[in-house]
Design a protein around this motif. Structure first.
Motif, PDB file in Angstrom:
ATOM      1  N   UNK A 270       0.703  -1.150  -0.140  1.00  0.00           N
ATOM      2  CA  UNK A 270       0.061  -0.027   0.128  1.00  0.00           C
ATOM      3  C   UNK A 270       0.826   1.361   0.078  1.00  0.00           C
ATOM      4  N   UNK A 271       2.080   1.051   0.282  1.00  0.00           N
ATOM      5  CA  UNK A 271       3.219   2.410   0.171  1.00  0.00           C
ATOM      6  C   UNK A 271       3.405   2.552  -1.198  1.00  0.00           C
ATOM      7  N   UNK A 272       2.837   1.977  -1.941  1.00  0.00           N
ATOM      8  CA  UNK A 272       2.849   2.183  -3.649  1.00  0.00           C
ATOM      9  C   UNK A 272       1.683   3.053  -4.134  1.00  0.00           C
ATOM     10  N   UNK A 273       0.773   3.249  -3.093  1.00  0.00           N
ATOM     11  CA  UNK A 273      -0.397   3.869  -3.805  1.00  0.00           C
ATOM     12  C   UNK A 273      -0.335   5.479  -3.374  1.00  0.00           C
ATOM     13  N   UNK A 274      -1.080   6.227  -4.250  1.00  0.00           N
ATOM     14  CA  UNK A 274      -1.140   7.506  -3.961  1.00  0.00           C
ATOM     15  C   UNK A 274      -1.973   7.942  -2.786  1.00  0.00           C
ATOM     16  N   UNK A 275      -3.008   7.103  -2.272  1.00  0.00           N
ATOM     17  CA  UNK A 275      -3.609   7.563  -1.214  1.00  0.00           C
ATOM     18  C   UNK A 275      -2.904   7.358   0.086  1.00  0.00           C
ATOM     19  N   UNK A 276      -2.005   6.545   0.151  1.00  0.00           N
ATOM     20  CA  UNK A 276      -1.078   6.540   1.546  1.00  0.00           C
ATOM     21  C   UNK A 276      -0.472   7.618   1.526  1.00  0.00           C
ATOM     22  N   UNK A 277       0.217   8.296   0.312  1.00  0.00           N
ATOM     23  CA  UNK A 277       1.006   9.573   0.622  1.00  0.00           C
ATOM     24  C   UNK A 277       0.016  10.879   0.877  1.00  0.00           C
ATOM     25  N   UNK A 278      -1.225  10.555   0.348  1.00  0.00           N
ATOM     26  CA  UNK A 278      -2.157  11.735   0.512  1.00  0.00           C
ATOM     27  C   UNK A 278      -2.513  11.893   2.051  1.00  0.00           C
ATOM     28  N   UNK A 279      -2.874  10.621   2.372  1.00  0.00           N
ATOM     29  CA  UNK A 279      -3.513  10.025   3.823  1.00  0.00           C
ATOM     30  C   UNK A 279      -2.574  10.760   4.969  1.00  0.00           C
ATOM     31  N   UNK A 280      -1.448  10.199   4.731  1.00  0.00           N
ATOM     32  CA  UNK A 280      -0.056  10.762   5.749  1.00  0.00           C
ATOM     33  C   UNK A 280       0.055  12.142   5.939  1.00  0.00           C
ATOM     34  N   UNK A 281       0.093  12.508   4.515  1.00  0.00           N
ATOM     35  CA  UNK A 281       0.485  14.199   4.448  1.00  0.00           C
ATOM     36  C   UNK A 281      -0.745  14.857   5.099  1.00  0.00           C
ATOM     37  N   UNK A 282      -1.831  14.508   4.903  1.00  0.00           N
ATOM     38  CA  UNK A 282      -3.076  15.430   5.228  1.00  0.00           C
ATOM     39  C   UNK A 282      -3.044  15.296   6.749  1.00  0.00           C
ATOM     40  N   UNK A 284      -0.236  14.968   8.808  1.00  0.00           N
ATOM     41  CA  UNK A 284       0.621  15.725   9.385  1.00  0.00           C
ATOM     42  C   UNK A 284       0.337  17.173   9.396  1.00  0.00           C
ATOM     43  N   UNK A 285      -0.242  17.548   8.129  1.00  0.00           N
ATOM     44  CA  UNK A 285      -0.878  18.820   7.888  1.00  0.00           C
ATOM     45  C   UNK A 285      -2.228  19.203   8.496  1.00  0.00           C
ATOM     46  N   UNK A 286      -2.757  18.257   9.388  1.00  0.00           N
ATOM     47  CA  UNK A 286      -4.279  18.324   9.980  1.00  0.00           C
ATOM     48  C   UNK A 286      -5.136  18.994   9.240  1.00  0.00           C
ATOM     49  N   UNK A 287      -5.144  18.292   7.946  1.00  0.00           N
ATOM     50  CA  UNK A 287      -6.194  18.563   6.798  1.00  0.00           C
ATOM     51  C   UNK A 287      -7.040  17.312   6.571  1.00  0.00           C
ATOM     52  N   UNK A 288      -8.099  17.431   5.853  1.00  0.00           N
ATOM     53  CA  UNK A 288      -8.788  16.242   5.302  1.00  0.00           C
ATOM     54  C   UNK A 288      -8.071  15.704   4.075  1.00  0.00           C
ATOM     55  N   UNK A 289      -8.105  14.574   4.111  1.00  0.00           N
ATOM     56  CA  UNK A 289      -7.595  13.825   2.849  1.00  0.00           C
ATOM     57  C   UNK A 289      -8.731  13.843   1.861  1.00  0.00           C
ATOM     58  N   UNK A 290      -8.086  14.091   0.687  1.00  0.00           N
ATOM     59  CA  UNK A 290      -8.838  14.022  -0.700  1.00  0.00           C
ATOM     60  C   UNK A 290      -8.574  12.709  -1.242  1.00  0.00           C
ATOM     61  N   UNK A 291      -9.151  11.602  -1.208  1.00  0.00           N
ATOM     62  CA  UNK A 291      -8.637  10.438  -1.797  1.00  0.00           C
ATOM     63  C   UNK A 291      -8.772  10.642  -3.251  1.00  0.00           C
ATOM     64  N   UNK A 292      -7.769   9.658  -4.080  1.00  0.00           N
ATOM     65  CA  UNK A 292      -7.693   9.433  -5.404  1.00  0.00           C
ATOM     66  C   UNK A 292      -8.120   8.188  -5.839  1.00  0.00           C
ATOM     67  N   UNK A 293      -8.175   7.307  -4.837  1.00  0.00           N
ATOM     68  CA  UNK A 293      -8.463   5.878  -4.985  1.00  0.00           C
ATOM     69  C   UNK A 293      -7.434   5.255  -5.796  1.00  0.00           C
ATOM     70  N   UNK A 294      -6.085   5.677  -5.706  1.00  0.00           N
ATOM     71  CA  UNK A 294      -5.367   5.044  -6.331  1.00  0.00           C
ATOM     72  C   UNK A 294      -4.005   4.859  -5.856  1.00  0.00           C
TER      73      UNK A 294
END
Length: 294
Positions: A270-282, A284-294
């Protein structure tokens, strides 16, 4: 939003179009109210959420090969749809499914049942469907109905729901996984007692024994609860949701050591997915994750 219902077609050409509507609690989200099935109803009550309702009211939703054919067809269509993240499977307030259609199987011979792999397709949802399925059980869930509910990923029920594997009363045994899944859920002693006597158990007991994840006091609360959980799941990354379902289900097939190793491999993947990067970045930045489902 693409109307997935236009893409769903029964696999058996002789089925008639159903005009039965869903209970008011399952508001249709689709632009079209059409129901191209005879024995089930398919809808999208909320964005990301699909609902399949068993609909053989005169037979208390007894499971038959035509019904299962339609169910598998709808499940596969929703599973492939980019607009669906979670699926609710339910029946009526009176019956989820009161068993298998005895008339269909009563005259089968051994060779007919064996060579046609009779009821093998009833378990297709456990092997083919990657998105989570929530069973919302009210009323009777007996025999094949109990087995179908046990195949789902999450089971919710009313306190008055009626579960059981009464096949022994008909001179046969469970054939769609009841002896296996029920035993895993409640232990050998209870499962043996129920299967050998044909006794039923209540929704309240299902909650106490770990068969049901949640128990509700009314049908309306049950459907609202199932819809709420499906909406929650639909709010997460499809990649993570499907991965989570996969590793939990694998725990039923593997020992703890092999299971943990399997989980770790999926976790790494799952570390190869875009959503893993999006989720952890969001996070850390205390933002809502906007998933791409990729």
């Amino acid at each position: 939003m693409m109307n997935i219902l236009k893409t769903i077609r029964p696999m058996a050409s002789q089925f008639r179009t159903s005009t039965t509507t869903l209970p008011a609690i399952t508001r249709s989200f689709s632009a079209s109210p059409s129901r191209p099935y005879e024995f089930i109803e398919a809808s999208e009550p909320k964005p990301g959420v699909a609902q399949i309702t068993l609909s053989r009211p005169k037979a208390l939703n007894a499971l038959s090969t035509p019904l299962i054919t339609e169910l598998n067809d709808a499940l596969l269509a929703f599973d492939k749809s980019p607009n669906t993240s979670a699926i609710i499977l339910t029946g009526s307030q009176k019956a989820f499914a009161a068993g298998a259609d005895i008339k269909e199987m009563s005259t089968l011979t051994f060779s007919e049942a064996y060579t046609t792999s009779f009821i093998e397709s009833w378990s297709s949802l456990t092997t083919l469907i990657k998105k989570p399925i929530i069973a919302a059980v009210s009323g009777h869930a007996l025999g094949g109905g109990c087995e179908l509910a046990l195949m789902c990923d999450i089971l919710y029920c009313t306190s008055s729901a009626n579960f059981g594997q009464p096949e022994i009363k008909l001179g046969t045994i469970p054939g769609a996984g009841g002896s296996q899944r029920l035993t895993r859920a409640i232990g050998k002693a209870r499962a043996m007692d129920l299967i050998l006597t044909g006794k039923s158990f209540s929704g309240t007991q299902a909650g106490e024994w770990g068969v049901a994840a949640k128990v509700f006091g009314s049908y309306e609360d049950l459907m609202e609860g199932a819809l709420g959980t499906a909406e929650t799941i639909a709010g997460y990354s499809k990649v993570a949701v499907m991965g989570a379902k996969e590793v939990v289900n694998k725990s039923q097939d593997l020992g703890i050591r092999d299971g943990v190793e399997y989980e770790r491999r999926v976790f790494h993947g799952i570390f190869g997915s875009e959503d893993q990067k999006i989720g952890m970045k969001a996070f850390a930045e205390k933002k809502k994750a906007e998933w791409t489902h990729k």
